[in-house]
Design a protein around this motif. Structure first.
Motif, PDB file in Angstrom:
ATOM      1  N   GLU A  10       0.932  -1.242   0.214  1.00 29.35           N
ATOM      2  CA  GLU A  10      -0.096  -0.095  -0.109  1.00 29.35           C
ATOM      3  C   GLU A  10       0.997   1.191   0.042  1.00 29.35           C
ATOM      4  O   GLU A  10       0.554   2.271  -0.469  1.00 29.35           O
ATOM      5  CB  GLU A  10      -1.214  -0.160   1.217  1.00 29.35           C
ATOM      6  N   PHE A  12       4.000   1.474  -1.453  1.00 32.33           N
ATOM      7  CA  PHE A  12       4.189   1.645  -2.651  1.00 32.33           C
ATOM      8  C   PHE A  12       3.255   2.073  -3.568  1.00 32.33           C
ATOM      9  O   PHE A  12       3.482   2.833  -4.512  1.00 32.33           O
ATOM     10  CB  PHE A  12       4.763   0.329  -3.134  1.00 32.33           C
ATOM     11  N   ARG A  13       2.163   1.629  -3.368  1.00 36.31           N
ATOM     12  CA  ARG A  13       1.055   2.320  -4.179  1.00 36.31           C
ATOM     13  C   ARG A  13       0.738   3.737  -4.189  1.00 36.31           C
ATOM     14  O   ARG A  13       0.457   4.478  -5.107  1.00 36.31           O
ATOM     15  CB  ARG A  13      -0.345   1.479  -3.874  1.00 36.31           C
ATOM     16  N   PHE A  16       3.177   5.426  -6.110  1.00 34.65           N
ATOM     17  CA  PHE A  16       2.673   5.336  -7.409  1.00 34.65           C
ATOM     18  C   PHE A  16       1.709   6.303  -7.890  1.00 34.65           C
ATOM     19  O   PHE A  16       1.698   7.091  -8.557  1.00 34.65           O
ATOM     20  CB  PHE A  16       2.052   3.812  -7.712  1.00 34.65           C
ATOM     21  N   GLU A  17       0.678   6.575  -6.717  1.00 40.34           N
ATOM     22  CA  GLU A  17      -0.395   7.632  -6.891  1.00 40.34           C
ATOM     23  C   GLU A  17       0.211   8.999  -7.002  1.00 40.34           C
ATOM     24  O   GLU A  17      -0.299   9.640  -7.754  1.00 40.34           O
ATOM     25  CB  GLU A  17      -1.490   7.384  -5.774  1.00 40.34           C
ATOM     26  N   HIS A  20       2.732   9.070 -10.561  1.00 38.45           N
ATOM     27  CA  HIS A  20       2.664   8.319 -11.845  1.00 38.45           C
ATOM     28  C   HIS A  20       2.423   9.305 -13.203  1.00 38.45           C
ATOM     29  O   HIS A  20       2.814   9.083 -14.340  1.00 38.45           O
ATOM     30  CB  HIS A  20       1.600   7.163 -11.789  1.00 38.45           C
ATOM     31  N   ARG A  21       1.510  10.319 -12.714  1.00 40.70           N
ATOM     32  CA  ARG A  21       1.254  11.420 -13.965  1.00 40.70           C
ATOM     33  C   ARG A  21       2.456  12.237 -14.395  1.00 40.70           C
ATOM     34  O   ARG A  21       2.859  12.593 -15.287  1.00 40.70           O
ATOM     35  CB  ARG A  21       0.172  12.437 -13.665  1.00 40.70           C
ATOM     36  N   VAL A  41       6.463   3.697 -18.068  1.00 40.33           N
ATOM     37  CA  VAL A  41       6.207   4.305 -16.887  1.00 40.33           C
ATOM     38  C   VAL A  41       5.807   3.003 -15.986  1.00 40.33           C
ATOM     39  O   VAL A  41       6.298   2.828 -14.740  1.00 40.33           O
ATOM     40  CB  VAL A  41       5.108   5.175 -16.497  1.00 40.33           C
ATOM     41  N   GLN A  42       5.108   2.084 -16.394  1.00 37.74           N
ATOM     42  CA  GLN A  42       5.006   0.582 -15.761  1.00 37.74           C
ATOM     43  C   GLN A  42       6.170   0.027 -15.843  1.00 37.74           C
ATOM     44  O   GLN A  42       6.480  -0.423 -14.629  1.00 37.74           O
ATOM     45  CB  GLN A  42       3.802  -0.183 -16.827  1.00 37.74           C
ATOM     46  N   PHE A  45       8.042   1.646 -12.756  1.00 36.91           N
ATOM     47  CA  PHE A  45       7.863   1.420 -11.112  1.00 36.91           C
ATOM     48  C   PHE A  45       7.982  -0.040 -10.888  1.00 36.91           C
ATOM     49  O   PHE A  45       8.244  -0.133  -9.814  1.00 36.91           O
ATOM     50  CB  PHE A  45       5.982   1.682 -10.974  1.00 36.91           C
ATOM     51  N   ILE A  46       7.744  -0.995 -11.781  1.00 35.82           N
ATOM     52  CA  ILE A  46       8.244  -2.319 -11.383  1.00 35.82           C
ATOM     53  C   ILE A  46       9.645  -2.334 -11.063  1.00 35.82           C
ATOM     54  O   ILE A  46      10.285  -2.967 -10.222  1.00 35.82           O
ATOM     55  CB  ILE A  46       7.842  -3.068 -12.735  1.00 35.82           C
TER      56      ILE A  46
END
Lengths: 205, 185
Positions: A10, A12-13, A16-17, A20-21, A41-42, A45-46
């Motif tokens: 969470e 890490f999410r 990301f939130e 990400h933009r 971008v994907q 993050f990975i």
């Protein structure tokens, strides 16, 4: 950040939130295609998650992330480089061997926000960015979007500060040339004998 | 005006160099900044135009990719397994029964058949038991009379009817083998 490093998904999410933009804007600036930018971008993050334990926290998470994004974006355009016809005039501009023109003194009447409301102007900017060489575009995007110093960009791109200055100068000048008809009564100033040499000698590091 | 001078203006615009500005120099610095705002504004707007659903889908893919090595799932399996609710317990029992359903059915039927046989044989060998019952004659009569099987419905299995004959009569055994029973298990 610490929670994310401990494996809290969470947390890490949340990262990301938050980013990400911004990461997407950076990737888009370099690769120029929406789907490609999303892929970059994907993957970024990975990759960031994979090496999260190696992040020492000396810089912000985003500073670390944008380097990953930039590297992946540059790798992407190198791998997927499409052969496209390059006009002699354009090649000359990209190489910096233009006709001695320097930076232009005006652009859109000092109101970029208003200008961006115009769809045509947005398209013109997109086209102009797309016509820059990869190196010129990458440096311009890093500078304008992330506000990196010349030294930071040199480190990120693995080249000298003088090279960064030269690329940035030509990127800006070429953008101005491509948007010249949008400009408000501007006229190019004469000169610029040898920008490459000037940039090399102008790298005061 | 030289390229060197324009580079100075650019450095000034980027905050890398402090230099005297006047006239066209100031205008060039402003133009550089303006171009920067255009590029930045354009890219940020393009990023804002991407539907949130695209990023939600992206997170879903990222989550799948990072799912397995996450420390959370590696370090807390005991917590996950030891906090079942009452339904969790029953669902685990249910899952266990589902897993070994065929073996359990076979075992139960076998046990039933063996118990029936034992009852019959025990009845033959120990008449006193029957005599102590409420109706030993009926028991003996039922036990030694062959059953009349009119219909045998064994869903999910195969039914076999045995008639075990001896000097006292006949004993009927119904043997049901589930279809998914593996021989030897």
């Amino acid at each position: 950040m610490e929670a994310a490093k401990r494996g809290d998904r969470e947390a890490f999410r949340t990262l990301f939130e938050r980013y990400h933009r911004r990461a997407y804007a950076l990737a888009l600036g370099v690769v120029r295609h929406q789907d490609d930018a999303l892929d970059v971008v994907q993957d970024a993050f990975i990759k960031a998650h994979k090496y999260l334990d190696k992040f020492e926290g000396n810089s912000s998470f985003y500073t670390w992330l944008y380097r990953i994004v930039m590297n992946l974006a540059i790798d992407h355009i190198r791998k997927h480089r499409r052969v496209r016809p390059v006009e002699l005039d354009e090649q000359r501009l990209e190489d910096g061997g233009d006709e001695g023109d320097g930076l232009l003194p005006r652009l859109l009447g000092g109101n970029p926000g208003r200008a961006l409301m115009d769809k045509e102007i947005r398209q013109r900017i997109d086209t102009a960015l797309g016509e820059l060489s990869e190196n010129h575009r990458s440096v311009l995007v890093m500078r304008e979007l992330e506000g990196l110093s010349y030294e930071e960009m040199a480190q990120a791109m693995g080249c000298s500060k003088g090279t960064i200055m030269s690329r940035l100068f030509h990127a800006r000048k070429n953008m101005q040339r491509r948007l010249i008809d949008l400009m408000d009564g501007a006229k190019p100033l004469p000169d610029s004998d040898d920008v490459e040499d000037a940039a090399a000698s102008g790298s005061r590091s | 005006m030289s390229a060197k001078r324009d580079l100075d203006f650019m450095e000034h615009a980027d905050g890398e160099l402090e230099t005297e500005l006047a006239g066209d120099g100031r205008a060039k610095v402003e133009a550089v900044k303006e171009l920067g705002e255009l590029v930045r504004g354009r890219l940020e707007r393009a990023a804002d135009d991407v539907p949130e659903a695209r990023f939600a889908a992206m997170w879903s893919e990222i989550d799948k990719s990072i799912g397995k090595p996450m420390v959370k799932s590696q370090t807390l399996p005991v917590l996950a397994d030891t906090t079942p609710s009452a339904t969790g317990l029953w669902s685990r029992i249910g899952r266990f029964l589902d897993t070994y359903r065929s073996q359990i059915i076979t075992g139960a039927i076998s046990a039933g058949a063996v118990a029936a046989l034992a009852l019959v044989l025990r009845g033959n060998g120990d008449p006193a038991t029957h005599r102590n019952g409420s109706d030993p004659i009926d028991v003996q009569r039922v036990s030694h009379r062959p059953a009349e099987i009119e219909d045998l419905d064994t869903p999910g299995g195969t039914g076999t009817v045995f008639n075990l004959d001896d000097e006292d009569g006949s004993t009927t055994v119904i043997w049901v083998t589930p279809e998914d029973t593996v021989e030897g298990i």
